[in-house]
Design a protein around this motif. Structure first.
Motif, PDB file in Angstrom:
ATOM      1  N   LEU A   1       0.814  -1.195   0.000  1.00 51.47           N
ATOM      2  CA  LEU A   1       0.000   0.000   0.000  1.00 51.47           C
ATOM      3  C   LEU A   1       0.842   1.236   0.000  1.00 51.47           C
ATOM      4  CD1 LEU A   1      -2.030  -1.984   2.260  1.00 51.47           C
ATOM      5  CD2 LEU A   1      -3.200  -0.629   0.546  1.00 51.47           C
TER       6      LEU A   1
ATOM      7  N   ARG B   1       0.772   6.324   1.138  1.00 45.74           N
ATOM      8  CA  ARG B   1       1.558   7.016   2.156  1.00 45.74           C
ATOM      9  C   ARG B   1       2.151   8.290   1.597  1.00 45.74           C
ATOM     10  NH1 ARG B   1       0.444   5.968   7.021  1.00 45.74           N
ATOM     11  NH2 ARG B   1      -1.188   4.510   6.583  1.00 45.74           N
TER      12      ARG B   1
ATOM     13  N   TYR C   1     -22.112   1.863   1.723  1.00 46.29           N
ATOM     14  CA  TYR C   1     -21.843   3.057   0.941  1.00 46.29           C
ATOM     15  C   TYR C   1     -21.675   2.697  -0.534  1.00 46.29           C
ATOM     16  CZ  TYR C   1     -21.011   5.515   5.325  1.00 46.29           C
ATOM     17  OH  TYR C   1     -21.146   6.075   6.566  1.00 46.29           O
TER      18      TYR C   1
ATOM     19  N   ASN D   1      -3.783  11.094   3.513  1.00 46.22           N
ATOM     20  CA  ASN D   1      -2.858   9.967   3.598  1.00 46.22           C
ATOM     21  C   ASN D   1      -3.211   8.896   2.573  1.00 46.22           C
ATOM     22  OD1 ASN D   1      -1.100  10.643   5.949  1.00 46.22           O
ATOM     23  ND2 ASN D   1      -3.114  10.819   6.891  1.00 46.22           N
TER      24      ASN D   1
ATOM     25  N   ALA E   1      -8.962   8.301   5.630  1.00 50.92           N
ATOM     26  CA  ALA E   1      -7.599   8.159   5.134  1.00 50.92           C
ATOM     27  C   ALA E   1      -7.601   7.006   4.131  1.00 50.92           C
ATOM     28  CB  ALA E   1      -6.644   7.878   6.268  1.00 50.92           C
TER      29      ALA E   1
ATOM     30  N   ALA F   1      -6.066   4.175   4.080  1.00 56.46           N
ATOM     31  CA  ALA F   1      -6.214   2.867   4.703  1.00 56.46           C
ATOM     32  C   ALA F   1      -7.662   2.635   5.144  1.00 56.46           C
ATOM     33  CB  ALA F   1      -5.270   2.735   5.888  1.00 56.46           C
ATOM     34  N   ASP F   2      -8.319   3.699   5.631  1.00 56.31           N
ATOM     35  CA  ASP F   2      -9.730   3.572   6.043  1.00 56.31           C
ATOM     36  C   ASP F   2     -10.593   3.202   4.847  1.00 56.31           C
ATOM     37  OD1 ASP F   2      -8.810   4.563   8.451  1.00 56.31           O
ATOM     38  OD2 ASP F   2      -9.465   6.613   8.032  1.00 56.31           O
TER      39      ASP F   2
ATOM     40  N   ASP G   1      -9.733   1.677   2.112  1.00 59.46           N
ATOM     41  CA  ASP G   1      -9.502   0.286   1.716  1.00 59.46           C
ATOM     42  C   ASP G   1     -10.229  -0.675   2.652  1.00 59.46           C
ATOM     43  OD1 ASP G   1      -7.898   1.367  -0.159  1.00 59.46           O
ATOM     44  OD2 ASP G   1      -6.005   0.657   0.675  1.00 59.46           O
ATOM     45  N   THR G   2     -10.151  -0.365   3.952  1.00 55.13           N
ATOM     46  CA  THR G   2     -10.808  -1.223   4.936  1.00 55.13           C
ATOM     47  C   THR G   2     -12.312  -1.252   4.701  1.00 55.13           C
ATOM     48  OG1 THR G   2      -9.113  -0.642   6.537  1.00 55.13           O
ATOM     49  CG2 THR G   2     -11.112  -1.642   7.402  1.00 55.13           C
ATOM     50  N   LEU G   3     -12.870  -0.077   4.384  1.00 54.36           N
ATOM     51  CA  LEU G   3     -14.319   0.008   4.149  1.00 54.36           C
ATOM     52  C   LEU G   3     -14.724  -0.916   3.006  1.00 54.36           C
ATOM     53  CD1 LEU G   3     -16.764   1.872   5.142  1.00 54.36           C
ATOM     54  CD2 LEU G   3     -16.481   3.026   2.967  1.00 54.36           C
TER      55      LEU G   3
ATOM     56  N   ALA H   1     -12.888  -3.441   1.746  1.00 58.21           N
ATOM     57  CA  ALA H   1     -12.522  -4.835   2.048  1.00 58.21           C
ATOM     58  C   ALA H   1     -13.493  -5.469   3.034  1.00 58.21           C
ATOM     59  CB  ALA H   1     -11.104  -4.889   2.610  1.00 58.21           C
ATOM     60  N   SER H   2     -14.104  -4.651   3.911  1.00 58.62           N
ATOM     61  CA  SER H   2     -15.018  -5.226   4.894  1.00 58.62           C
ATOM     62  C   SER H   2     -16.456  -5.241   4.381  1.00 58.62           C
ATOM     63  CB  SER H   2     -14.919  -4.470   6.215  1.00 58.62           C
ATOM     64  OG  SER H   2     -15.222  -3.114   6.025  1.00 58.62           O
TER      65      SER H   2
ATOM     66  N   LYS I   1     -18.419  -2.952   3.134  1.00 59.65           N
ATOM     67  CA  LYS I   1     -19.309  -1.871   3.530  1.00 59.65           C
ATOM     68  C   LYS I   1     -19.386  -0.805   2.447  1.00 59.65           C
ATOM     69  CE  LYS I   1     -19.848  -2.865   8.175  1.00 59.65           C
ATOM     70  NZ  LYS I   1     -18.615  -2.912   8.962  1.00 59.65           N
TER      71      LYS I   1
ATOM     72  N   SER J   1      -8.072 -11.600  -0.902  1.00 55.43           N
ATOM     73  CA  SER J   1      -7.877 -12.425   0.291  1.00 55.43           C
ATOM     74  C   SER J   1      -8.898 -12.083   1.371  1.00 55.43           C
ATOM     75  CB  SER J   1      -6.447 -12.289   0.808  1.00 55.43           C
ATOM     76  OG  SER J   1      -6.293 -11.093   1.520  1.00 55.43           O
ATOM     77  N   ALA J   2      -9.519 -10.913   1.276  1.00 51.85           N
ATOM     78  CA  ALA J   2     -10.579 -10.578   2.232  1.00 51.85           C
ATOM     79  C   ALA J   2     -11.910 -11.202   1.805  1.00 51.85           C
ATOM     80  CB  ALA J   2     -10.714  -9.069   2.368  1.00 51.85           C
TER      81      ALA J   2
END
Lengths: 306, 303, 427
Positions: free
Chosen positions: C2, C6, C201, C209, C261, C263-264, C266-268, C270-271, C273, C289-290
């Motif tokens: 990732l 950064r 969403y 970031n 950010a 990373a947030d 991506d997490t959203l 990947a999870s 949502k 992989s998620a």
């Protein structure tokens, strides 16, 4: 809880409520007051217990996430413990960092600097508390003032100085600038002041010089304070993040927390790696704390007394 | 003078003592280190603040107080100062008040209060950066534990660190969480030194729990309270690690502290002259506040 | 991997950059050597992610085909590279070759401190020459400072539209959006749940970031951040209209959370949502992989024609290297047709050449990113004050309009600040 009930009973007994007439009314009032106190006390224990949990749960969760796969975490973030275990996070950390070297560096840095600091700070504190010299107050105020200087104010000039000394990427560069601290001098001075003056007089009658008085009398008598300072400083240096990064630009000279923080700060959404990094950097101090808890707490406690 | 085991050394020592006070030898190592690694750098950064000191350029233009004038008109600096002062006030007061409340509850030593003391103290041993990383993640709206638990009890969680209104209070709460245990332990130790008969006498005089606390406990805790307040204030004014790891100063500068701004100017944009001016203004502010506090602190030296 | 999320310079990197700039003494080069006619070159990169093997494959192939030049590639986290390289290059003790940062703007500080070698003498279309004419034009321009070429692209990435096929199917949408209007309609349709607090969403947008996503939304309808004269274009009519549309979608229709950010974001996604995210090729592995039923499509086309954002990692040669000729030979081979074709196949990244259009069509995912190359733009390319414009102006500006600030006035403010930074006089 029983003492509190007794206290409140006594208080009620000493100043009876004016309105209460007859023994029956009084007894009811006392009972009501007792129940209220008990309820209040119970509630405060609940609050304090929940607070105590709030102190630990974040760390437990960190441990759990370090071993959870992403789908496991996404499926149920509310759970503290993994269902699907993975060592991926730990492996990511271990693969990328020279672990043995980092641990050695951290011990040399934190241990070396703390020991030197104990020596220098106690010498200064000794002079400030047991000797008389011109400029004594000015020196003390100057030392306290340095407690107020943010590190970022001095970092560039300090870096230049280290460069000119040829101390970058070296243990002496890491250790020596950290070998004194205003807080240490301050705390030891307080501790030394609390030792009785008679100690000095007795040893001087025996013909002891300042050095003997310092080394043979004052230091042995101030062991608890020295132990406290050792623990506080060692922990602070262990956790220091910015300083090792300023002095070293070679990963083989870095300290564990600095390297792990760098690692964590770029792991992005790799939650397991991120939390594994955090957990590993925390582990040595956490283990030391659990094993030597009494000394830790005593150490910090001593800092505020006197 | 009764022993004469080292007849030659003795007079020599006394002679030299008259000429030279050996106390200076005792303070020398610390003072040299402080002079080289703290005092001189402060002076040097003052010198840099009078220049247009761009890193990488070979010569630096002298600009007098231009950096300070620019600073005075820099709204982002004033914002950072406001953030820093608010953080310092709330966190030091919160830390001391909560620390006091917890300490008085856990005063008596039982197995469960010992356990709770350990729990409250635990966050203190973690570094601020690690605490920041853990909490940023705990507060994540998607995979964070806090929001998941709140949702489980039917509370709709706000966006803690993304909200301009909540970001700073959230960071402040984490700041208090981190250090309340330290305050508690220091105050607790002080409390346990208060003689028991003082409380008994007060109780016999008819003082309730609250009046006992106000009239007996608080006065005895004065030195410890001052100590913890000063430490919390100095730490607060130097706020950096927590903000750096939790919010990077965002959203829209709502959590940007003075040191964070200094860092941005000096170490990201390489404007060392301007950053040094910020550093000096901060230094003078901290010195001013601590001068006041030292005056109060000195109180306890008279004994 | 990732890395591209950064942009914020880590503490260490920043301090080390200062360090490097302060140090100007040059010492001997300790890292390279030659024995028995074989020249050994060291190369430092920050490719620590799942794509590392792809780079190692390429290096191995070079070593196999060039027995008298042996390159060793070491990998360290980007933050560490950024921290140690400035000092070691400025003092002449660094690796012969290195990728200083994932941010192309980083080359300016190395050029300023005279730490890197200009590559022009080796440029040309011959077999052993660096064929910079085949680089994507924006990349070539970004790596050319003062008329000289200083870096070659170590990799090339473009952004595409990731989408969750299951969510699309559940909403009855059969194909990913191809136009901006479709994108908006789908994003609205895929946003499910209570007003102000959706449970799902439509799209996951990040504003800090992160690799920037908002410039793409501006470019789609002809807006931009800077014009060709280095003057602000962020308050142009096209920019304001595009930003108004998208900030309204976020602020009023809640198609994306505010203030994420990278990373947030991506997490959203990947999870599960969020139904869509604009991201680069490095994100695919993590999403798979998620357990996401993943689709990848071109960024939808707006009124200004197809466009997306490109990012590239610069690869440079140390000025004091003992083997400049061999290092240049390596760069020439690294950017050659054969090497880039191979790299694209093994890594899933598009090739760093514009003349390989059809030869990478094997993997459909690769071809999506590769096909975007001709119309991909770098963010604030060739700007020495790029990081200041980004962190001091653009990021806070986007954060303000996402939270409902008036776009025109916020854009005018941002334009004023940008012009001050770039030195544009026409305001």
């Amino acid at each position: 809880m029983s003492t509190e009930t007794v206290t409140s009973l006594r208080a009620t007994g000493a100043r009876p409520p004016r309105r209460a007439r007859g023994t029956g009314g009084r007894a009811t009032a006392v009972r009501a007051a007792g129940a209220a106190t008990r309820a209040g006390a119970a509630l405060s224990w609940v609050v304090i217990g929940v607070g105590g949990l709030a102190m630990l749960v974040p760390f437990l969760w960190m441990l759990g996430v370090a071993f959870r796969t992403s789908p496991d975490l996404y499926a149920d973030p509310a759970r503290l413990w993994p269902v699907h275990w993975t060592l991926h996070g730990v492996r990511a950390v271990v693969d990328q960092l020279p672990f043995g070297q980092l641990i050695l560096n951290t011990f040399v840095f934190a241990g070396g600097a703390t020991l030197l600091l104990l020596l220098f700070d106690s010498m200064t504190a000794f002079a400030l508390s047991r000797l008389r010299f011109r400029g004594q107050n000015a020196v003390f105020v100057l030392i306290l003032a340095t407690l107020m200087v943010p590190f970022q104010v001095t970092v560039v000039p300090v870096f230049l100085t280290l460069f000119h000394l040829g101390w970058l990427n070296s243990y002496q560069g890491l250790i020596i600038p950290r070998a004194t601290s205003a807080l240490g001098i301050f705390l030891l001075r307080q501790a030394f002041l609390s030792l009785p003056r008679e100690l000095d007089d007795a040893s001087r009658i025996d013909g002891a010089g300042n050095l003997t008085l310092y080394w043979r009398i004052i230091l042995p008598n101030a062991k608890p304070a020295l132990a406290s300072l050792f623990i506080i400083q060692f922990a602070a240096l262990w956790n220091d993040f910015l300083w090792p990064l300023v002095v070293t630009n070679d990963v083989h000279m870095q300290t564990l927390p600095a390297a792990l923080t760098l690692f964590s700060s770029q792991s992005g959404v790799d939650h397991a790696a991120l939390m594994a990094g955090a957990a590993i950097s925390l582990a040595p101090l956490a283990i030391a704390f659990i094993a030597l808890q009494r000394y830790f707490v005593q150490g910090v406690a001593n800092s505020g007394i006197k | 003078m009764t022993t004469n085991r080292i007849p030659t050394a003795q007079p020599a020592r006394r002679r030299s003592a008259r000429r030279f006070n050996s106390a200076y030898l005792f303070i020398a190592p610390s003072l040299v280190l402080i002079a080289v690694f703290i005092a001189e750098p402060i002076v040097q950064s003052g010198w840099m603040s009078l220049h247009d000191w761009m890193v990488g350029e070979s010569s630096h233009r002298f600009v007098g107080f231009a950096n300070y004038t620019r600073l005075f008109h820099d709204s982002r600096f004033w914002n950072a100062l406001r953030v820093t002062v608010v953080y310092t006030l709330v966190v030091s007061v919160g830390q001391v008040v909560l620390g006091l409340a917890i300490a008085s509850r856990l005063r008596r030593t039982t197995w469960y209060s010992t356990l709770l003391r350990t729990a409250y103290f635990f966050p203190f041993i973690a570094s601020l950066v690690v605490v920041g990383i853990i909490w940023k993640f705990l507060l994540d709206p998607q995979v964070g534990l806090v929001d998941a638990w709140l949702a489980a009890v039917g509370v709709s969680p706000p966006a803690w660190l993304q909200s301009t209104a909540l970001a700073l209070p959230t960071v402040m709460a984490v700041g208090i969480w981190k250090n309340v245990g330290f305050t508690m332990i220091v105050l607790l130790a002080s409390m346990q030194q208060v003689p028991r008969d003082l409380y008994e006498a007060a109780a016999l005089d008819g003082a309730g729990a609250w009046r006992q606390f106000r009239n007996v406990t608080l006065p005895a805790l004065r030195p410890a309270l001052l100590f913890t307040t000063v430490i919390a204030t100095v730490n607060g004014l130097q706020l950096f690690d927590l903000v750096f790891s939790m919010t990077s100063g965002g959203p829209i500068f709502h959590t940007e502290s003075v040191v964070m701004y200094l860092y941005q100017k000096g170490f990201v944009e390489f404007q060392m002259g301007y950053a040094s001016a910020i550093a000096w203004v901060l230094f003078v502010i901290i010195l001013g506040i601590s001068a006041v506090q030292l005056r109060v602190l000195r109180y306890r030296d008279v004994d | 991997m990732l890395f591209a999320h950064r942009r914020a310079v880590p503490v260490a990197a920043a301090i080390a950059a200062i360090a490097a700039l302060l140090l100007t003494t040059a010492c001997g080069n300790g890292s390279s050597g030659s024995s028995g006619g074989v020249v050994h070159l060291s190369m430092l990169t920050g490719f620590t992610g799942p794509d590392e093997p792809s780079y190692q494959t390429l290096v191995k192939e070079f070593n196999d085909t060039h027995p008298d030049i042996q390159v060793t590639m070491t990998v360290e986290p980007w933050a560490t590279v950024g921290q140690k390289l400035p000092a070691s290059w400025a003092t002449g003790q660094g690796p012969d070759l290195a990728t200083p940062s994932s941010d192309p703007g980083s080359i300016f500080s190395y050029i300023k401190t005279n730490s890197v070698l200009p590559l022009d003498p080796a440029v040309g279309s011959g077999a052993d020459q660096i064929d910079s004419a085949a680089f994507p034009p924006s990349v070539k321009a970004a790596f050319t400072v003062g008329g000289k070429l200083y870096a070659v692209p170590a990799n090339m990435a473009t952004l595409a539209l990731y989408y969750n096929k299951d969510m699309f199917a559940a909403a009855g949408i059969s194909t990913p959006p191809t136009t901006e209007d479709d994108l908006i309609a789908d994003a609205k349709k895929l946003t499910i749940g209570a007003a102000g607090k959706p449970s799902q969403y439509g799209i996951s947008l990040a504003d800090n970031n992160t690799i920037q996503m908002w410039p793409v939304l501006q470019w789609m309808s002809g807006g931009d951040i800077l014009d060709s004269n280095n003057c602000a274009a962020v308050n142009s009519a096209a920019s304001v209209s595009a930003l108004t549309t998208w900030s309204q979608l976020v602020a009023k229709d809640h198609i994306s959370p505010v203030g994420q950010a990278g990373a947030d974001a991506d997490t959203l996604f990947a999870s599960k949502k969020a139904a869509m995210e604009i991201n680069g090729p490095w994100a695919a592995a993590g999403f798979k992989s998620a357990g996401i039923n993943l689709g990848i499509a071109q960024v939808p086309v707006g009124s200004a024609g197809p466009v997306t954002l490109a990012s590239t990692v610069p690869l440079m040669i140390e000025r004091t290297t003992k083997h400049p000729a061999q290092a240049k030979t390596f760069l020439a081979w690294y950017t050659s047709k054969t090497a880039q074709e191979k790299f694209s196949q093994v890594s899933g990244f598009p090739p760093a050449r514009t003349d390989l259009g059809n030869s990478t069509a094997g993997d459909p995912a690769v071809s999506v990113f590769a096909q975007a190359l001709p119309h991909a733009k770098l963010y604030l390319a060739g700007q020495s004050v790029a990081s200041q414009i980004d962190s001091d102006v653009y990021v806070p500006f986007i954060q303000k309009i996402e939270r409902g600030a008036g776009v025109q006035s916020a854009a005018d403010d941002a334009a004023k600040q940008i012009n001050k930074l770039t030195g544009c006089k026409q305001n």
